[in-house]
Design a protein around this motif. Structure first.
Motif, PDB file in Angstrom:
ATOM      1  N   ASP A 254      64.032 -98.267  46.904  1.00 12.57           N
ATOM      2  CA  ASP A 254      62.580 -98.424  46.838  1.00 12.57           C
ATOM      3  C   ASP A 254      62.180 -99.774  46.263  1.00 12.57           C
ATOM      4  N   ILE A 258      62.935-103.691  50.877  1.00 17.05           N
ATOM      5  CA  ILE A 258      61.720-104.137  51.517  1.00 17.05           C
ATOM      6  C   ILE A 258      62.157-105.178  52.534  1.00 17.05           C
ATOM      7  N   ALA A 262      58.439-106.072  56.353  1.00 22.38           N
ATOM      8  CA  ALA A 262      57.530-105.481  55.379  1.00 22.38           C
ATOM      9  C   ALA A 262      56.945-106.564  54.470  1.00 22.38           C
ATOM     10  N   ASN A 313      49.600-103.704  61.952  1.00 22.12           N
ATOM     11  CA  ASN A 313      50.187-102.359  61.978  1.00 22.12           C
ATOM     12  C   ASN A 313      51.097-102.166  63.179  1.00 22.12           C
ATOM     13  N   LEU A 316      54.496-103.693  62.565  1.00 14.72           N
ATOM     14  CA  LEU A 316      55.241-102.816  61.668  1.00 14.72           C
ATOM     15  C   LEU A 316      55.834-101.633  62.398  1.00 14.72           C
ATOM     16  N   ARG A 320      59.582-100.378  63.148  1.00 16.68           N
ATOM     17  CA  ARG A 320      60.014 -99.027  62.780  1.00 16.68           C
ATOM     18  C   ARG A 320      60.726 -98.339  63.927  1.00 16.68           C
ATOM     19  N   GLN A 325      63.145 -95.691  62.678  1.00 10.61           N
ATOM     20  CA  GLN A 325      62.624 -95.212  61.398  1.00 10.61           C
ATOM     21  C   GLN A 325      61.244 -94.596  61.520  1.00 10.61           C
ATOM     22  N   LEU A 326      60.814 -94.400  62.762  1.00 11.60           N
ATOM     23  CA  LEU A 326      59.490 -93.809  62.931  1.00 11.60           C
ATOM     24  C   LEU A 326      59.544 -92.344  62.527  1.00 11.60           C
ATOM     25  N   GLN A 327      58.812 -92.013  61.506  1.00  5.49           N
ATOM     26  CA  GLN A 327      58.792 -90.613  61.068  1.00  5.49           C
ATOM     27  C   GLN A 327      57.386 -90.080  61.210  1.00  5.49           C
ATOM     28  N   GLN A 329      54.530 -87.096  60.601  1.00  3.76           N
ATOM     29  CA  GLN A 329      54.172 -85.917  59.821  1.00  3.76           C
ATOM     30  C   GLN A 329      53.159 -85.153  60.662  1.00  3.76           C
ATOM     31  N   ILE A 373      47.782 -90.697  61.752  1.00  7.09           N
ATOM     32  CA  ILE A 373      47.713 -92.157  61.782  1.00  7.09           C
ATOM     33  C   ILE A 373      48.341 -92.708  63.040  1.00  7.09           C
ATOM     34  N   ARG A 511      45.592 -94.321  55.216  1.00  7.11           N
ATOM     35  CA  ARG A 511      46.913 -94.394  54.610  1.00  7.11           C
ATOM     36  C   ARG A 511      47.705 -95.651  54.906  1.00  7.11           C
ATOM     37  N   ARG A 512      47.522 -96.190  56.063  1.00  4.76           N
ATOM     38  CA  ARG A 512      48.439 -97.268  56.388  1.00  4.76           C
ATOM     39  C   ARG A 512      47.704 -98.587  56.494  1.00  4.76           C
TER      40      ARG A 512
ATOM     41  N   ILE B  72      55.532 -98.948  40.763  1.00 10.82           N
ATOM     42  CA  ILE B  72      56.300 -97.704  40.793  1.00 10.82           C
ATOM     43  C   ILE B  72      56.715 -97.333  39.376  1.00 10.82           C
ATOM     44  N   GLU B  98      54.462-102.418  52.588  1.00 11.19           N
ATOM     45  CA  GLU B  98      54.861-101.339  53.472  1.00 11.19           C
ATOM     46  C   GLU B  98      56.134-100.699  52.935  1.00 11.19           C
ATOM     47  N   GLN B  99      56.115 -99.392  52.829  1.00  5.33           N
ATOM     48  CA  GLN B  99      57.272 -98.688  52.280  1.00  5.33           C
ATOM     49  C   GLN B  99      57.993 -97.950  53.395  1.00  5.33           C
ATOM     50  N   ASP B 101      59.135 -94.598  54.952  1.00  9.14           N
ATOM     51  CA  ASP B 101      58.356 -93.361  54.915  1.00  9.14           C
ATOM     52  C   ASP B 101      58.770 -92.423  53.793  1.00  9.14           C
ATOM     53  N   VAL B 103      60.271 -93.168  50.958  1.00  9.16           N
ATOM     54  CA  VAL B 103      59.916 -93.747  49.657  1.00  9.16           C
ATOM     55  C   VAL B 103      58.433 -93.528  49.404  1.00  9.16           C
ATOM     56  N   ARG B 104      57.682 -93.769  50.469  1.00  5.12           N
ATOM     57  CA  ARG B 104      56.250 -93.611  50.354  1.00  5.12           C
ATOM     58  C   ARG B 104      55.860 -92.171  50.027  1.00  5.12           C
ATOM     59  N   TYR B 114      46.497 -92.670  48.179  1.00  6.49           N
ATOM     60  CA  TYR B 114      47.306 -93.816  48.588  1.00  6.49           C
ATOM     61  C   TYR B 114      46.530 -94.550  49.656  1.00  6.49           C
ATOM     62  N   LEU B 115      46.319 -95.819  49.471  1.00  6.35           N
ATOM     63  CA  LEU B 115      45.602 -96.557  50.510  1.00  6.35           C
ATOM     64  C   LEU B 115      46.204 -97.944  50.694  1.00  6.35           C
ATOM     65  N   VAL B 116      45.999 -98.446  51.897  1.00  5.44           N
ATOM     66  CA  VAL B 116      46.440 -99.805  52.196  1.00  5.44           C
ATOM     67  C   VAL B 116      45.212-100.696  52.108  1.00  5.44           C
ATOM     68  N   GLU B 119      43.339-102.160  55.060  1.00  5.93           N
ATOM     69  CA  GLU B 119      42.664-101.221  55.961  1.00  5.93           C
ATOM     70  C   GLU B 119      41.223-100.954  55.533  1.00  5.93           C
TER      71      GLU B 119
END
Lengths: 512, 133
Positions: A254, A258, A262, A313, A316, A320, A325-327, A329, A373, A511-512, B72, B98-99, B101, B103-104, B114-116, B119
């Motif tokens: 973490d 980076i 990023a 975005n 990024l 990803r 690494q695209l996850q 939710q 998102i 969020r992003r 953090i 940007e983290q 996912d 970690v975020r 949490y906001l960017v 944005e």
């Protein structure tokens, strides 16, 4: 034990076989020699005996190796685990021909035992000191340090020496704080704990997570969990024991992981944040002063800043996807609401070019399982494309409905330039842009590539139909939530449960 | 952008804005103050942590990249379960970083929002802060 009986039987059979073969050979030799060479019985018997002897030596050698294979495999397993023997590979049990089951069984027990031993070692607080020092401390793969009442180091094992980067001999007799310069994530530090423990209790133990070892130059950074045990009345004067559990890799992710992208994105976003902030301040002022031309300029400026944010975005997300690494939710969402929000965000960009976005939403839509998102980025990209390629046309039609396959389908139709049939197959590849329009229309050719990847990850599909000079229609499908949940249940996936704890849902837009 | 869209309850709420980028801090300070918040801006991680512990803020806006202590680390310290009594302040992560996912997700679990930054305009940031009560 059944396995041993089996093994014994195999060996016995093998031995009988070797003996039998040997005897047969002997007999055969005698007969042959007599017939062929007409030697006397005694001479041929002697020759046959010599041949037989050398053969049986050879055979027994081969057989002995064969029989001792399981024992060797076991020995190798033990060596493999032994902390002092480095570099011994685990035995390849599959290659065994004899007693494979037995060896597998026993090896499993050896490994299990080793695990128990090391977990006992972790909780070594209750273990007898001499045992600790002689066996566990020296062979324990975890860094271990003990110290006396004055915080002087009494003992440090080999693992500790390696981990900290100081020879054990050089640590012993020194003050712990001179050797270990640790940083803790809070004020609950080791020295504070030890001070308190010494004042108030006979025994105490504690565990810290994410402790950082501040090391000297040229030594890699160390991040670990620290377990300690304090015992005031220890007969060997060992008052405090420290065990370090290395998590450098996991914890530094973490901080350090980076990526270049990023970081670049961070650098791009900072001026963007300011730009958008100042634009807002100016807009407030200009809107009250009422100069329509300036108001219009300001609106265009804001629209461009928004577009730039969206582009950042996109970069990024492409990174990803390329990085796998695209996850997503996936949450249960009312599709019309999601769509309206996204279209609302785009209306400024459309307005700046004099285009109106029309939305037709069917009433019978089931809820969908989407990543809020990511799916907004799909709408963003497709509508943005439609805006760019609208040409002189001033309308874009957006529609959503339940299609014949029971999927929620959304279409975006423009009446602009259209796409040539030869271009269509490449449309969704990265960096692809219609060469004829490249000069007139801005863009990177990332948007559709990204949209397709995101929609596919949602379990849907993307399509396009177009006629040159008449316009294009882009469509994508989404799976209803109920259907998705059912499939997830069947496959035992955790995606839905992961998505189930919603994160301030109303604001996930930000969020992003 | 009508200045009166902000709901009343924000008036008098205290915000600690941990942000080392001076211009961004200035914009946020301006917008939040205009909306009735009482704003303190600190750009240094260690100082910010001390301030957060010494004062009873309603909201803490936390940038992840600040000097001397990372965001953090500040977050973990403020949300440490052994803290008695637990910190009352709502913590909103405001970052442009940007983290990964996972970690975020880990960070999000400990925060209240949490906001960017890129944005949101300052005005939208105020709206966001309003909703985290």
């Amino acid at each position: 034990m059944n396995h041993i009986q089996q093994l014994r039987r195999t060996i016995r059979l093998g031995l009988v076989g070797v003996l039998l073969a040997n005897n047969l050979l002997l007999l055969g030799c005698i007969v042959l020699l007599q017939r062929v060479t007409s030697l006397s019985l005694l001479v041929s018997a002697i020759i046959a005996f010599i041949i037989g002897l050398s053969l049986s030596v050879l055979l027994s050698q081969v057989f002995a190796t064969f029989v001792t294979q399981p024992v060797q495999a076991l020995w190798q397993a033990i060596l493999h685990l032994s902390p002092t023997e480095h570099g011994v590979a685990a035995p390849e049990i599959d290659k065994l021909r004899l007693g494979r089951e037995l060896v597998t069984n026993l090896s499993a027990q050896v490994y299990q035992l080793a695990e128990v031993a090391s977990s006992t070692a972790k909780q070594q607080s209750t273990v007898d000191q001499s045992l600790t020092k002689n066996f566990i401390a020296q062979s324990l793969p975890l860094p271990l340090i003990t110290m006396d009442a004055t915080d002087t180091i009494l003992f440090a094992n080999e693992a500790a020496a390696q981990y900290i980067g100081i020879d054990a001999v050089n640590m012993i007799g020194k003050n712990i704080y001179m050797v270990l310069d640790m940083s803790f994530p809070s004020e609950d530090t080791f020295d504070a704990w030890l001070k308190k423990a010494k004042e108030s209790s006979a025994t105490a133990s504690n565990l810290w997570e994410r402790v950082r070892l501040n090391v000297r130059e040229e030594h890699p950074e160390r991040l670990f969990d620290l377990a300690t045990y304090y015992n005031r009345d220890n007969p060997q004067k060992i008052e405090t024991m420290l065990v370090l559990f290395d998590h450098t890799k996991a914890y530094s992710q973490d901080v350090q992981a980076i990526s270049f992208i990023a970081l670049s994105v961070h650098e791009l976003r900072t001026p963007l944040t300011l730009l958008r902030g100042y634009i807002e301040v100016f807009e407030e002022e200009i809107n009250t002063s009422g100069n329509p031309e300036l108001q219009d300029f300001m609106m265009k400026m804001r629209s461009q800043a928004e577009q730039l944010t969206a582009f950042v975005n996109n970069i990024l997300n492409v990174a990803r996807i390329d990085d796998d690494q695209l996850q997503l939710q996936l949450h249960e969402e009312q599709w019309p609401a999601v769509l309206k929000t996204a279209v609302g965000n785009l209306s400024l960009r459309a307005k700046v070019r004099g285009i109106t976005l029309h939305c037709r939403i069917a009433t019978n839509l089931p809820t969908v399982g989407v990543d809020h998102i990511s799916i907004q980025e799909v709408i963003n990209n497709i509508v943005d494309n439609a805006i760019k390629y609208s040409g002189e046309s001033k309308t874009i039609e957006i529609a959503t409905y339940l299609n014949a396959d029971g999927l929620v389908e959304t279409t975006v139709q423009d009446f602009g330039l259209g796409i040539s049939p030869t271009t269509i197959p490449n449309l969704f590849s990265k960096f692809y842009r219609d060469f004829r329009n490249r000069a007139q229309v801005g863009g990177t050719g990332l948007g559709l590539y990204l949209s397709k990847a995101i929609v596919t990850a949602h379990g849907g599909s993307v399509w396009v139909s177009s006629k040159e000079n008449e316009g294009s229609t882009f469509g994508f499908t989404l799976v209803p939530y109920a259907k998705m949940a059912e499939e997830m249940k069947k496959s035992g996936g955790d995606e839905m449960t992961r998505g189930a704890h919603g994160w301030i849902k109303n604001h996930s837009l930000y969020r992003r | 952008m009508e200045p009166n869209t902000t709901p009343q309850p924000s008036t008098g709420r205290t915000v600690l804005c941990i942000e080392d980028e001076h211009f961004i801090a200035e914009l946020y300070d301006r917008a939040l103050t205009k909306a009735g918040y009482i704003v303190t801006v600190i750009g240094d991680g260690q100082e910010a942590l001390k301030a957060a512990e010494a004062n009873d803020y309603d909201v803490i806006l936390l940038d992840l990249m600040v000097p001397n202590l990372t965001g953090i680390e500040i977050l973990r310290s403020l949300r440490n379960p052994s803290r008695v009594p637990p910190l009352r302040a709502k913590i909103i992560i405001a970052t442009n970083l940007e983290q990964r996912d996972d970690v975020r997700a880990d960070i999000e679990k400990q925060a209240d929002g949490y906001l960017v930054k890129a944005e949101l305009t300052p005005h939208e940031l105020v709206n966001f802060v309003d909703t985290v009560q």
